[in-house]
Design an enzyme around this catalytic site. Structure first.
Site, PDB file in Angstrom:
ATOM      1  N   ARG A 143       0.820  -1.219   0.000  1.00  0.00           N
ATOM      2  CA  ARG A 143       0.000   0.000   0.000  1.00  0.00           C
ATOM      3  C   ARG A 143       0.847   1.260   0.000  1.00  0.00           C
ATOM      4  O   ARG A 143       0.416   2.295  -0.519  1.00  0.00           O
ATOM      5  CB  ARG A 143      -0.952  -0.022   1.210  1.00  0.00           C
ATOM      6  N   GLU A 199       1.854  -5.243  13.269  1.00  0.00           N
ATOM      7  CA  GLU A 199       0.718  -5.469  14.169  1.00  0.00           C
ATOM      8  C   GLU A 199       0.202  -6.900  14.059  1.00  0.00           C
ATOM      9  O   GLU A 199      -0.271  -7.460  15.034  1.00  0.00           O
ATOM     10  CB  GLU A 199      -0.417  -4.473  13.870  1.00  0.00           C
TER      11      GLU A 199
END
Ligand SMILES: O=P(O)(O)OC[C@H]1O[C@H](OP(=O)(O)OP(=O)(O)O)[C@H](O)[C@@H]1O
Ligand SMILES: Nc1ncnc2[nH]cnc12
Length: 186
Positions: A73, A110
Site C-alpha cells: 500500500r 501489528e
C-alpha cells in the site's frame, strides 16, 4: 515534530474530514482483534486521493532525492508523492520480490512478522530520502525501512503517513525522526 499545515487551516481540516470518512474500518481483519484501516475507498475518490498526495508531499523536509514506499500500500502513495516532489522512487519490497544485490531487514508488525528488501545500488551515498506509507501502527515496518536506508548510506529526512494509530505507539521506534500523519486515530 510535524511539518504539515497547522490545525485550524480550513483546507487541511477538510482533507482530514474526508480521510476519516473514506478510510473503512474492518474489525477482525486480517486476524481477530485487529481493527483494519482500509484505504481503498479513499484511493477510489479522485479528489480525496489528489488532496492526500498534495498534503503528504509537504515541501517542509527540504529537497528530497528519493521517496521510499513500503510494499504494497505504501507504493500507491509513494509513487505520486515522488512525482510531486520531483524525486525518484525506492520500492521497499517484501522478501523474494527483487533481484539482487539486496539489503534485507526483518521486523514484526501489528499482525505478523516479515522481511523487507531494497536494492542499495539505487541509493546514492547521502541521498535525502522521505519514507512514505499508508499506516503507522506498531512502527515495525517503518523502523526496519529506516534501518535499511541508513545501512545504504541514505539520510532519512522524514516519514509521512496517511493514518497513524496512536494507541500502538509506533513513534517509539522512530525517535529523533520527523514524522507527519494526515490523520491520527486511537
Ligand atoms: O506499523 P506496523 O505495525 O509495522 O504496520 C504498518 C504496515 O502494515 C501494513 O502493511 P502490510 O505488511 O499489511 O502490507 P500490505 O501493504 O501489502 O497490505 C501497512 O501498509 C504498513 O506497511
Ligand atoms: N490496523 C491496521 N490497519 C491497516 N493496516 C495496518 N498495518 C498494521 N496495522 C494495520
Amino acid at each position: 515534530m510535524s511539518t504539515f499545515p497547522i490545525v485550524g487551516d480550513p483546507a487541511r481540516d477538510d482533507v482530514v474530514r474526508r480521510v476519516n470518512a473514506l478510510v473503512r474500518l474492518v474489525p477482525d481483519y486480517p486476524q481477530p482483534g485487529v481493527l483494519f484501516r482500509d484505504i481503498t475507498p479513499l484511493l477510489a475518490d479522485a479528489s480525496a486521493f489528489a488532496d492526500v498526495v498534495a498534503t503528504m508531499a509537504s515541501p517542509a523536509h527540504g529537497p528530497v532525492d528519493l521517496v521510499a514506499g513500503m510494499e504494497a500500500r505504501g507504493f500507491l502513495l509513494a509513487a505520486p508523492i515522488a512525482t510531486a516532489l520531483g524525486a525518484g522512487l525506492v520500492p521497499v519490497r517484501k522478501a523474494g520480490k527483487l533481484p539482487g544485490p539486496l539489503a534485507t531487514e526483518s521486523y514484526s508488525l501489528e499482525y505478523g512478522d516479515a522481511s523487507i528488501e531494497i536494492q542499495p545500488f539505487t541509493i546514492p551515498a547521502g541521498a535525502r530520502v522521505l519514507v512514505v506509507d499508508d499506516v503507522l501502527a506498531t512502527g515495525g515496518t517503518a523502523a526496519a525501512t529506516v534501518r535499511l536506508l541508513r545501512a545504504c548510506g541514505a539520510e532519512v529526512v522524514g516519514l509521512s503517513f496517511l493514518v497513524e494509530i496512536a494507541g500502538l505507539d509506533g513513534r517509539r521506534h522512530l525517535e529523533g525522526l520527523a514524522i507527519d500523519s494526515v490523520v491520527t486515530v486511537d
